[in-house]
Each structure stands twice: as C-alpha cells, then as structure tokens.
Scaffold this motif. Sequence first.
Motif, PDB file in Angstrom:
ATOM      1  N   ARG A 277       0.618  -1.458  -0.140  1.00 11.85           N
ATOM      2  CA  ARG A 277      -0.166   0.281   0.262  1.00 11.85           C
ATOM      3  C   ARG A 277       0.809   1.196  -0.017  1.00 11.85           C
ATOM      4  N   MET A 278       1.625   1.556   0.954  1.00  5.33           N
ATOM      5  CA  MET A 278       2.406   2.470   0.922  1.00  5.33           C
ATOM      6  C   MET A 278       3.276   2.794  -0.428  1.00  5.33           C
ATOM      7  N   GLU A 280       2.138   2.094  -3.584  1.00 13.84           N
ATOM      8  CA  GLU A 280       1.165   2.679  -4.016  1.00 13.84           C
ATOM      9  C   GLU A 280       0.716   4.073  -4.072  1.00 13.84           C
ATOM     10  N   GLU A 281       0.941   4.198  -2.455  1.00 14.20           N
ATOM     11  CA  GLU A 281       0.419   5.858  -2.493  1.00 14.20           C
ATOM     12  C   GLU A 281       1.621   6.359  -2.746  1.00 14.20           C
ATOM     13  N   ARG A 283       4.183   6.592  -0.318  1.00 10.68           N
ATOM     14  CA  ARG A 283       4.577   7.195   0.283  1.00 10.68           C
ATOM     15  C   ARG A 283       6.101   6.276   0.660  1.00 10.68           C
TER      16      ARG A 283
END
Length: 330
Positions: A277-278, A280-281, A283
């Motif tokens: 997720r990080m 993809e974002e 971050r």
Amino acid sequence: MSGPRFAAVGAGRMGRGIAISFAYAGYRIALVDLRRRTPRALQALHEEAGAEIRGALQGLAKLGAVREEQIPEIASRVDFVDADGAPAALAAAELVFEGVPETLEAKRDAFEAMNRHCRDDAILTSTTSSILVTQLAQLVRRPGRFLNMHWLNPAYLIPVVELSTHPGTSAAVLARTRALMESIGKVPVVCGPAPGYIVPRLQALIMNEAARMVEEGVATAEEIDKATRFGLGLRFAALGVVEFIDFGGCDILHHASREMAGSIDAARYRAPAIVGRMMEEGRLGLKTGSGFFDYAGRDVGAYRLDVLSRVLGQLRQAGLWHPPGDGTLS
C-alpha cells in the motif's frame, strides 16, 4: 500502611532481577514467596536469593557501574517476605509484579492471593512471556488495573520493558505504570494483546534465520555473529527498525523482499500488505516526505546528521572508529 511501595511475587530469577532494578534505583521492594515451606527450605531460598542479588551487584561493581561499598546498602533494600508476611507486603504495595512459574495454575494461585490482599488502587502486572494479557485479566479482580509487563534479561540491566495491555486496561493505570517504570530508569514501550510482544517476536525471526544459515552452510556461526554485532546490531542500535525502513526507503524493502521471496522462501520473505500500500501511495519514507513517519516541516539535513551522529557513537563505543589514514601500509 507501611512497607515497600513495590512487590515482586515469586522469588525466582525474574523476581530477583526486578528487585535489583528497584533497589538499584533507591527504592525498597518486597520479594514475596507465597509457598509454604519448611524453615530449612525457606532459609535456603532466602540465602540463594540474597547470594544471587549480591552477585549481580558485584558484577556491576567490577564493571564500574556501582561502587563496592554501595552493595550492602542496595541489597538491603530488598525485603525477603515469606507466606506469613505476604498479606502485609501486598497490602502496602502500589505496583505488584507476578513472576511465578509459567503455568495457569501457578498464575491463578498467585492472583488469588493478590486479589485478596492488594488494595483496590494497586496496579497488578504479570511478567509472563507466554500467556496473553487477555487470558490473565480474567483472573484479576478489577481488571482495569492489570497489564502484562515483559522484562528483558538481565532485568536489572536492559532498559526496555514491554507493557502489553488488554481492552479494559485503564488509561490512567497505563500512565501511572509508565511513570513509575521511568522513575527507575526503564524505557517502557506499549503493545496490544499479541503473542511475542515486540522484541521476542522480532528476535525469534532473526535467531531462527541465523540458525538456518548455519544449517545450510551459508556462513559459520562466528561470521554470522560478527555480521550481527558490527552490521545489523550496530545499525539497529542507532536507528529503530521502522525508522530504518523510512530512512532507506520502503521501496528498498519492497524490492529486497520480492527478490528473497523468489530465491529463498516465498512465505518467509513475502512483504506484508502495508508495504505494498505504501508503494502504491508513494509513501516511501524520508525521500518522499512521508512513510511510517511524517517528515513534513522537518529539517531533513539536520535529521540525517543526527542519524550519522548516532551511528558514529555506536562505532566509537564498539572501538571500531579510526581516524583518517595517510595511505601508508603498515
């Protein structure tokens, strides 16, 4: 009400280590043995506990952490309490540590005594390393004042204590516990009701992988330990594990995990969903301004210099820092 403000229930290795921690910090503590024993057995236990406490302090004296002449005074702050004296000692304590053997039967017996004799506002803790706080909370009268507290051995030397709370643990109780532990020089960290706390959960993975590398012939035990002490351990003594991810970049962990999952073991090295997720974002950590931590408004240059200072401090402590050379071979 008189007597020490603190009590350790169980006069074994953990109770003795806790007792040393408080005595060293200047506090009296009751080391409570709940078992009914013959006078001879009780005297033997008392002598054994006293010898271990004095021996630990003498070890610290040899290392310059305490003066030899201070040992008798520090040791005298530990009050050895038998079953007859337990009710009074427990009634006087504001913070109690259960450290009896790791069986539910032994824990149940200990908490029955603590429920009966401890005052209502006393904080009760268990030092268990294997039983969940949610399970033990059921044994406690007024469970809002209960939490698990995991000490790392040697308990009197390692600063971190892991506080494992259950959903009913009072916020005020947690705050009081943290303050009391900080008052004796400890560094409390908080986690939820999960097996393995923080440190054992991380170190079990590392130790198993080290043993596996020896088994597979990847490297000798000696080489692995050098790499651990002066590479892995040195860096993680300067940066926290999660801070380390952000500092290097979440993308590095993502790609390294993918490669080792493919070449070593898919299950062991598969990255958790949060890493995906990080990615993809965007971050990725320090390089993008946010990761597990937020770096907005932070002086990144000053932060990088601080990290370098921490690492340099570890190198100097380990005796591995050398001044610049002049190119001359010796």
